[in-house]
Design a protein around this motif. Structure first.
Motif, PDB file in Angstrom:
ATOM      1  N   PRO A   1       0.908  -1.203  -0.029  1.00 48.44           N
ATOM      2  CA  PRO A   1       0.112  -0.025   0.251  1.00 48.44           C
ATOM      3  C   PRO A   1       0.687   1.266   0.042  1.00 48.44           C
ATOM      4  N   CYS A   2       2.184   1.394   0.761  1.00 47.28           N
ATOM      5  CA  CYS A   2       2.980   2.165   0.730  1.00 47.28           C
ATOM      6  C   CYS A   2       4.344   1.950   0.531  1.00 47.28           C
ATOM      7  N   GLY A   3       4.670   1.496  -0.607  1.00 46.76           N
ATOM      8  CA  GLY A   3       5.909   0.924  -1.066  1.00 46.76           C
ATOM      9  C   GLY A   3       7.016   2.127  -1.308  1.00 46.76           C
ATOM     10  N   VAL A   4       8.172   1.975  -0.607  1.00 49.26           N
ATOM     11  CA  VAL A   4       9.242   3.305  -0.717  1.00 49.26           C
ATOM     12  C   VAL A   4      10.522   2.362  -1.462  1.00 49.26           C
ATOM     13  N   VAL A   5      11.059   2.658  -2.428  1.00 47.26           N
ATOM     14  CA  VAL A   5      12.222   2.029  -2.970  1.00 47.26           C
ATOM     15  C   VAL A   5      13.490   3.063  -2.813  1.00 47.26           C
ATOM     16  N   LEU A   6      14.345   2.571  -2.348  1.00 48.15           N
ATOM     17  CA  LEU A   6      15.755   3.347  -1.884  1.00 48.15           C
ATOM     18  C   LEU A   6      16.691   2.913  -2.848  1.00 48.15           C
ATOM     19  N   ARG A   7      17.221   3.729  -3.894  1.00 45.13           N
ATOM     20  CA  ARG A   7      18.390   3.295  -4.995  1.00 45.13           C
ATOM     21  C   ARG A   7      19.704   3.991  -4.408  1.00 45.13           C
ATOM     22  N   PHE A   8      20.310   3.002  -3.477  1.00 45.82           N
ATOM     23  CA  PHE A   8      21.420   3.507  -3.001  1.00 45.82           C
ATOM     24  C   PHE A   8      22.603   3.357  -3.929  1.00 45.82           C
ATOM     25  N   GLY A   9      23.418   4.429  -3.470  1.00 43.50           N
ATOM     26  CA  GLY A   9      24.846   4.461  -4.248  1.00 43.50           C
ATOM     27  C   GLY A   9      25.889   3.421  -3.874  1.00 43.50           C
ATOM     28  N   TRP A  10      26.951   3.303  -4.320  1.00 37.55           N
ATOM     29  CA  TRP A  10      28.018   2.317  -3.823  1.00 37.55           C
ATOM     30  C   TRP A  10      28.510   2.415  -2.501  1.00 37.55           C
ATOM     31  N   PHE A  11      27.917   1.529  -1.637  1.00 36.85           N
ATOM     32  CA  PHE A  11      28.166   1.662  -0.246  1.00 36.85           C
ATOM     33  C   PHE A  11      29.491   1.718  -0.063  1.00 36.85           C
ATOM     34  N   TYR A  12      29.964   2.225   1.076  1.00 38.53           N
ATOM     35  CA  TYR A  12      31.344   2.580   1.709  1.00 38.53           C
ATOM     36  C   TYR A  12      31.337   2.816   3.274  1.00 38.53           C
ATOM     37  N   GLY A  13      32.257   2.363   4.042  1.00 42.40           N
ATOM     38  CA  GLY A  13      32.431   2.560   5.426  1.00 42.40           C
ATOM     39  C   GLY A  13      32.581   1.107   6.083  1.00 42.40           C
ATOM     40  N   PRO A  14      32.347   1.362   7.427  1.00 37.70           N
ATOM     41  CA  PRO A  14      32.609   0.192   8.134  1.00 37.70           C
ATOM     42  C   PRO A  14      31.619  -0.979   7.851  1.00 37.70           C
ATOM     43  N   GLY A  15      32.150  -2.247   7.377  1.00 34.22           N
ATOM     44  CA  GLY A  15      31.310  -3.488   7.194  1.00 34.22           C
ATOM     45  C   GLY A  15      30.671  -3.541   5.714  1.00 34.22           C
ATOM     46  N   ALA A  16      30.980  -2.403   4.902  1.00 31.80           N
ATOM     47  CA  ALA A  16      31.051  -2.767   3.402  1.00 31.80           C
ATOM     48  C   ALA A  16      31.818  -3.176   2.797  1.00 31.80           C
ATOM     49  N   ALA A  17      31.768  -4.421   2.676  1.00 31.77           N
ATOM     50  CA  ALA A  17      32.969  -5.603   2.302  1.00 31.77           C
ATOM     51  C   ALA A  17      33.944  -5.054   1.062  1.00 31.77           C
ATOM     52  N   HIS A  18      32.814  -4.831  -0.119  1.00 32.58           N
ATOM     53  CA  HIS A  18      33.605  -4.175  -1.266  1.00 32.58           C
ATOM     54  C   HIS A  18      34.492  -3.033  -1.254  1.00 32.58           C
ATOM     55  N   SER A  19      33.789  -2.088  -0.463  1.00 33.82           N
ATOM     56  CA  SER A  19      34.755  -0.919  -0.193  1.00 33.82           C
ATOM     57  C   SER A  19      35.933  -1.219   0.639  1.00 33.82           C
ATOM     58  N   GLU A  20      35.790  -2.006   1.482  1.00 31.63           N
ATOM     59  CA  GLU A  20      36.881  -2.418   2.477  1.00 31.63           C
ATOM     60  C   GLU A  20      38.060  -3.070   1.595  1.00 31.63           C
ATOM     61  N   GLN A  21      37.728  -3.952   0.604  1.00 29.60           N
ATOM     62  CA  GLN A  21      38.579  -4.478  -0.119  1.00 29.60           C
ATOM     63  C   GLN A  21      39.593  -3.543  -1.079  1.00 29.60           C
ATOM     64  N   LEU A  22      38.494  -2.451  -1.539  1.00 26.60           N
ATOM     65  CA  LEU A  22      39.253  -1.535  -2.331  1.00 26.60           C
ATOM     66  C   LEU A  22      40.431  -0.749  -1.579  1.00 26.60           C
ATOM     67  N   PHE A  23      39.842  -0.424  -0.228  1.00 23.31           N
ATOM     68  CA  PHE A  23      40.670   0.396   0.795  1.00 23.31           C
ATOM     69  C   PHE A  23      41.865  -0.555   0.887  1.00 23.31           C
ATOM     70  N   ASP A  24      41.763  -1.853   1.110  1.00 20.81           N
ATOM     71  CA  ASP A  24      43.186  -2.610   1.623  1.00 20.81           C
ATOM     72  C   ASP A  24      43.926  -2.409   0.053  1.00 20.81           C
ATOM     73  N   GLN A  25      43.339  -2.612  -1.108  1.00 22.02           N
ATOM     74  CA  GLN A  25      44.245  -2.724  -2.243  1.00 22.02           C
ATOM     75  C   GLN A  25      44.799  -0.870  -2.249  1.00 22.02           C
ATOM     76  N   ALA A  26      44.377  -0.066  -2.037  1.00 20.72           N
ATOM     77  CA  ALA A  26      45.108   1.380  -1.908  1.00 20.72           C
ATOM     78  C   ALA A  26      46.016   1.278  -0.818  1.00 20.72           C
ATOM     79  N   ARG A  27      45.909   0.786   0.324  1.00 22.00           N
ATOM     80  CA  ARG A  27      47.023   0.819   1.217  1.00 22.00           C
ATOM     81  C   ARG A  27      48.294  -0.196   0.581  1.00 22.00           C
ATOM     82  N   HIS A  28      48.081  -0.879  -0.468  1.00 24.75           N
ATOM     83  CA  HIS A  28      49.006  -1.533  -1.087  1.00 24.75           C
ATOM     84  C   HIS A  28      49.486  -0.836  -2.364  1.00 24.75           C
ATOM     85  N   HIS A  29      48.936   0.546  -2.620  1.00 25.81           N
ATOM     86  CA  HIS A  29      49.319   1.423  -3.668  1.00 25.81           C
ATOM     87  C   HIS A  29      48.620   1.059  -4.992  1.00 25.81           C
ATOM     88  N   VAL A  30      47.537   0.328  -4.854  1.00 27.18           N
ATOM     89  CA  VAL A  30      46.881  -0.077  -6.029  1.00 27.18           C
ATOM     90  C   VAL A  30      45.357   0.494  -6.072  1.00 27.18           C
TER      91      VAL A  30
END
Length: 296
Positions: free
Chosen positions: A156-185
């Motif tokens: 009856p009242c459906g709200v859809v939230l189209r989120f952007g790319w998640f980052y921050g604590p617990g966001a596994a993909h962004s944490e993996q990107l951060f780890d790569q950045a620490r290794h200069h990639v």
């Protein structure tokens, strides 16, 4: 409100449950294991040990609630992201699970539904701003999200939230990107001048709270300032305190076809409609500020 949350122990759910409680709501959250149930109790929520796919059990658990927030996903890690087999569980959660949640909510008389989706569904628009009326694209990895959105709109009242790319604590993909950045990639998927629209998980949580008061419809939930992919990689590098020695794969990522199409396109997404509808605003205007806070 009495709010039932699925996915309450995931990357977005973990900050969302305390945000709902801080706003004065009473929270029940689905838990699949005793350990996760204990974690939810520690936050002040009531755990419900039911299956996402069992309509009857869900309907019983949802009885007496005013709203349901569906944040359930099963996104595979980056090492398996391109595997169609690894994506099947996420598709089932999005398609079958979301349908079961809506059916159970309707049976229990719960009229308000907030459904997590992603802005990666939009077609590449280059440097043009994208609002909710922009055209979307049909590709295999998007179909689960389309199914979840369709189910939410049966409420009856459906709200859809189209989120952007998640980052921050617990966001596994962004944490993996951060780890790569620490290794200069630096990971740059697609054109370096293409845009990436992101959202800190804490800002996603406050958006969920705000969505409980929104009219039915679809809304983009992203930073105020989407960064280009080069700028995003630079923001990660500064946060990691490392100089980028290697950036890639750049435009070559497009050669991998529809398995990466959601990540290689340019999406400069606007949050104006959601801000106007709810008064919500992100704490972090862009990933520059957000990543600095994460590392601090």
């Amino acid at each position: 409100m009495r709010v039932f949350v699925t996915g309450g122990t995931g990357a977005v759910g973990r900050p969302t449950v305390p945000a709902l409680l801080a706003a004065g709501h009473e929270v029940t959250a689905l838990a699949r294991t005793p350990e996760k149930a204990a974690a939810l109790e520690g936050q002040g929520a009531t755990p419900a040990m039911v299956s996402l796919f069992d309509r009857e059990e869900l309907a019983s658990a949802l009885a007496g609630h005013d709203a349901v927030v569906n944040l359930a996903t099963a996104i595979p890690p980056m090492s398996k992201f391109m595997s169609r087999r690894a994506q099947r569980d996420n598709h089932r959660v999005r398609a079958e699970g979301s349908a079961a949640v809506v059916d159970a909510a309707r049976a229990a008389g719960v009229g308000r539904m907030v459904q997590e989706s992603v802005c990666l569904l939009y077609r590449d628009q280059g440097a043009r701003w994208i609002d909710e009326d922009a055209p979307v694209d049909d590709f295999p990895m998007a179909r689960g999200n389309f199914a979840a959105e369709s189910s939410a709109h049966r409420s009856p009242c459906g709200v859809v939230l189209r989120f952007g790319w998640f980052y921050g604590p617990g966001a596994a993909h962004s944490e993996q990107l951060f780890d790569q950045a620490r290794h200069h990639v630096g990971m740059v998927l697609g054109r370096p001048d293409g845009f990436l629209s992101s959202i800190h998980v804490a800002d996603a949580a406050t958006a969920v709270v705000a969505a409980l008061g929104a009219d039915a419809g679809t809304y983009n939930v992203v930073d105020d300032e989407p960064l280009t992919k080069r700028e995003y990689a630079d923001a990660l590098a500064r946060a990691a305190g490392a100089r980028m020695w290697l950036r890639g794969p750049g435009r070559a990522a497009a050669l991998l076809g529809d398995r990466l199409t959601s990540l290689t396109r340019s999406l400069r997404v606007s949050n104006a409609r959601f801000r106007a509808a709810t008064g919500w605003a992100p704490r972090y205007p862009s990933a520059r500020e957000g990543w600095r806070t994460v590392t601090a």
